[in-house]
Design a protein around this motif. Structure first.
Motif, PDB file in Angstrom:
ATOM      1  N   ASN A   2       0.861  -1.178   0.000  1.00  0.00           N
ATOM      2  CA  ASN A   2       0.000   0.000   0.000  1.00  0.00           C
ATOM      3  C   ASN A   2       0.900   1.231   0.000  1.00  0.00           C
ATOM      4  O   ASN A   2       1.490   1.580   1.013  1.00  0.00           O
ATOM      5  N   ILE A   3       1.014   1.874  -1.152  1.00  0.00           N
ATOM      6  CA  ILE A   3       1.903   3.013  -1.319  1.00  0.00           C
ATOM      7  C   ILE A   3       1.131   4.278  -0.980  1.00  0.00           C
ATOM      8  O   ILE A   3       0.152   4.622  -1.655  1.00  0.00           O
ATOM      9  N   ASN A   4       1.555   4.979   0.081  1.00  0.00           N
ATOM     10  CA  ASN A   4       0.917   6.235   0.446  1.00  0.00           C
ATOM     11  C   ASN A   4       1.528   7.371  -0.371  1.00  0.00           C
ATOM     12  O   ASN A   4       2.739   7.582  -0.343  1.00  0.00           O
ATOM     13  N   VAL A   5       0.647   8.094  -1.043  1.00  0.00           N
ATOM     14  CA  VAL A   5       1.066   9.066  -2.047  1.00  0.00           C
ATOM     15  C   VAL A   5       0.633  10.470  -1.640  1.00  0.00           C
ATOM     16  O   VAL A   5      -0.488  10.677  -1.163  1.00  0.00           O
ATOM     17  N   PRO A  26      -4.503  -0.185  -7.735  1.00  0.00           N
ATOM     18  CA  PRO A  26      -4.758  -1.176  -6.673  1.00  0.00           C
ATOM     19  C   PRO A  26      -3.740  -1.166  -5.546  1.00  0.00           C
ATOM     20  O   PRO A  26      -4.004  -1.726  -4.481  1.00  0.00           O
ATOM     21  N   GLU A  27      -2.584  -0.533  -5.750  1.00  0.00           N
ATOM     22  CA  GLU A  27      -1.538  -0.556  -4.726  1.00  0.00           C
ATOM     23  C   GLU A  27      -1.240   0.825  -4.157  1.00  0.00           C
ATOM     24  O   GLU A  27      -0.268   0.993  -3.411  1.00  0.00           O
ATOM     25  N   ALA A  28      -2.038   1.833  -4.510  1.00  0.00           N
ATOM     26  CA  ALA A  28      -1.755   3.205  -4.079  1.00  0.00           C
ATOM     27  C   ALA A  28      -2.898   3.776  -3.263  1.00  0.00           C
ATOM     28  O   ALA A  28      -4.078   3.460  -3.480  1.00  0.00           O
ATOM     29  N   ASN A  29      -2.545   4.622  -2.319  1.00  0.00           N
ATOM     30  CA  ASN A  29      -3.517   5.353  -1.516  1.00  0.00           C
ATOM     31  C   ASN A  29      -3.142   6.828  -1.537  1.00  0.00           C
ATOM     32  O   ASN A  29      -2.020   7.196  -1.170  1.00  0.00           O
ATOM     33  N   GLN A 306       3.859   4.999 -14.094  1.00  0.00           N
ATOM     34  CA  GLN A 306       4.728   3.921 -14.576  1.00  0.00           C
ATOM     35  C   GLN A 306       6.058   3.934 -13.828  1.00  0.00           C
ATOM     36  O   GLN A 306       6.557   2.888 -13.395  1.00  0.00           O
ATOM     37  N   ASN A 307       6.619   5.114 -13.636  1.00  0.00           N
ATOM     38  CA  ASN A 307       7.874   5.235 -12.883  1.00  0.00           C
ATOM     39  C   ASN A 307       7.687   4.839 -11.419  1.00  0.00           C
ATOM     40  O   ASN A 307       8.546   4.161 -10.838  1.00  0.00           O
ATOM     41  N   MET A 308       6.581   5.273 -10.816  1.00  0.00           N
ATOM     42  CA  MET A 308       6.307   4.881  -9.433  1.00  0.00           C
ATOM     43  C   MET A 308       6.246   3.360  -9.311  1.00  0.00           C
ATOM     44  O   MET A 308       6.802   2.774  -8.362  1.00  0.00           O
ATOM     45  N   LEU A 314       6.797  -2.941  -8.545  1.00  0.00           N
ATOM     46  CA  LEU A 314       5.575  -3.454  -9.162  1.00  0.00           C
ATOM     47  C   LEU A 314       5.781  -3.636 -10.668  1.00  0.00           C
ATOM     48  O   LEU A 314       6.699  -3.058 -11.258  1.00  0.00           O
ATOM     49  N   ASP A 315       4.917  -4.426 -11.282  1.00  0.00           N
ATOM     50  CA  ASP A 315       4.891  -4.442 -12.746  1.00  0.00           C
ATOM     51  C   ASP A 315       4.577  -3.032 -13.226  1.00  0.00           C
ATOM     52  O   ASP A 315       3.681  -2.366 -12.677  1.00  0.00           O
ATOM     53  N   GLU A 316       5.276  -2.574 -14.257  1.00  0.00           N
ATOM     54  CA  GLU A 316       5.144  -1.164 -14.625  1.00  0.00           C
ATOM     55  C   GLU A 316       3.779  -0.808 -15.204  1.00  0.00           C
ATOM     56  O   GLU A 316       3.413   0.368 -15.246  1.00  0.00           O
ATOM     57  N   ASN A 317       3.001  -1.801 -15.588  1.00  0.00           N
ATOM     58  CA  ASN A 317       1.682  -1.499 -16.171  1.00  0.00           C
ATOM     59  C   ASN A 317       0.544  -1.524 -15.152  1.00  0.00           C
ATOM     60  O   ASN A 317      -0.620  -1.332 -15.517  1.00  0.00           O
ATOM     61  N   VAL A 318       0.847  -1.708 -13.844  1.00  0.00           N
ATOM     62  CA  VAL A 318      -0.211  -1.740 -12.830  1.00  0.00           C
ATOM     63  C   VAL A 318      -0.942  -0.393 -12.794  1.00  0.00           C
ATOM     64  O   VAL A 318      -0.324   0.673 -12.734  1.00  0.00           O
TER      65      VAL A 318
END
Length: 327
Positions: A2-5, A26-29, A306-308, A314-318
């Motif tokens: 869970n990446i806090n942004v 799906p992996e970012a907040n 994509q860079n994040m 993570l896979d770059e296309n997530v």
């Protein structure tokens, strides 16, 4: 994961697209979206396409505990923000401005340096980086058109480029040339042969072809549409079309967002996606390359996500499985 942004400078077009992408990631907040001019207002009141999707207000302060911040401010303001605010040394940063793109500008505190964030060029470096300088929109489209040639030392003559951009490339701030009454049914050039992205394009080509010293002659054109960049570039080569096509396919074989089309391309194929489509053909002694991207996505916020993804393993296309607005 869970990446806090955190997002700094949330009122512009690129920021709006970044919020849209991260809200569905799906992996970012999204922890906060800071805006000096919009602080306290609902995000949806500025980015009205996010009504019902993002129920947050623009923050009036910055949380230094997030995992990554995106800097979405005007050119010159990113460096100033980092100098004036106590950003933790281990904070991951993706800057969408041009403040850190050139090698002479890439230095940061503690001897750290920003990595130029074109994944098709610096995939491995991005994966281990904490600081990313997101490429410019024109630069992304033009570099992707030329990098395969540089990789085989084939850029031996001057390069001529015409690049047409939509009105969103000028940003959200009103100006005469982005006004509907001026732009509709109209076309014009600007910064001809003196575009600000030329330096980063040349540096990227030189990273693959060290001795490259030829001219890059860019004619930017204001198009009478809202988003997308349509690039045509040509240069003289001494090999056959089928060899060029094979070179481009091979160079982008593992690139999930860049593809080579066997048919001529048109802008609607990429609008609302993080994709770049290329078409390559030999015309007399010249190789003509067409390159198309969405200036707000592959040219800005999509590439930033994509860079994040790469930075966090993570896979770059997530979060970037987007369909073009074809109709």
């Amino acid at each position: 994961m869970n990446i806090n942004v955190g997002i700094i400078g949330g009122g512009g077009y690129a920021a709006g697209e970044l919020i849209r992408l991260l809200a569905s990631h799906p992996e970012a907040n999204i922890d906060f979206v800071y805006s000096r001019s919009q602080g306290g207002r609902p995000i949806r009141s500025v980015h009205q396409d996010l009504i019902g999707k993002v129920e947050m207000d623009f923050a009036q302060s910055v949380n230094p505990e997030v995992d990554v911040i995106f800097l979405c401010m005007g050119h010159g303001n990113s460096r100033r923000f980092l100098e004036e605010n106590n950003v933790p040394d281990d904070m991951k940063i993706v800057d969408i401005s041009r403040d850190f793109r050139l090698s002479e500008d890439a230095g940061y505190k503690g001897g750290k340096r920003f990595v130029y964030g074109l994944p098709e060029l610096n995939h491995g470096k991005i994966k281990t980086a904490d600081l990313i300088a997101n490429p410019g929109c024109y630069a992304s489209a033009i570099e992707l058109a030329l990098l395969p040639l540089a990789s085989r030392q084939h850029l031996q003559q001057d390069i001529h480029v015409q690049a047409i951009t939509g009105s969103t490339g000028a940003g959200r701030k009103r100006s005469t040339t982005s006004h509907f009454s001026w732009r509709d049914g109209n076309i014009s050039i600007y910064k001809a042969l003196n575009h600000q992205h030329e330096g980063e394009i040349k540096e990227s080509l030189q990273s693959l072809q060290a001795g490259f010293d030829k001219g890059i002659h860019i004619i930017p054109v204001r198009g009478n549409y809202t988003r997308g960049i349509f690039v045509t570039a040509y240069t003289k080569i001494d090999f056959k079309e089928n060899q060029a096509v094979e070179l481009y396919h091979d160079f982008y074989r593992d690139a999930p967002f860049t593809a080579v089309s066997s048919e001529p391309v048109h802008l609607k194929q990429v609008v609302n996606t993080n994709n770049c489509l290329l078409h390559v053909q030999k015309v007399g002694p010249h190789l003509l390359i067409t390159s198309i991207i969405d200036n707000l996505l592959k040219g800005a916020s999509g590439q930033a996500v994509q860079n994040m993804n790469l930075m966090f393993g993570l896979d770059e296309n997530v979060g970037l499985d987007l369909k073009a607005n074809y109709f």
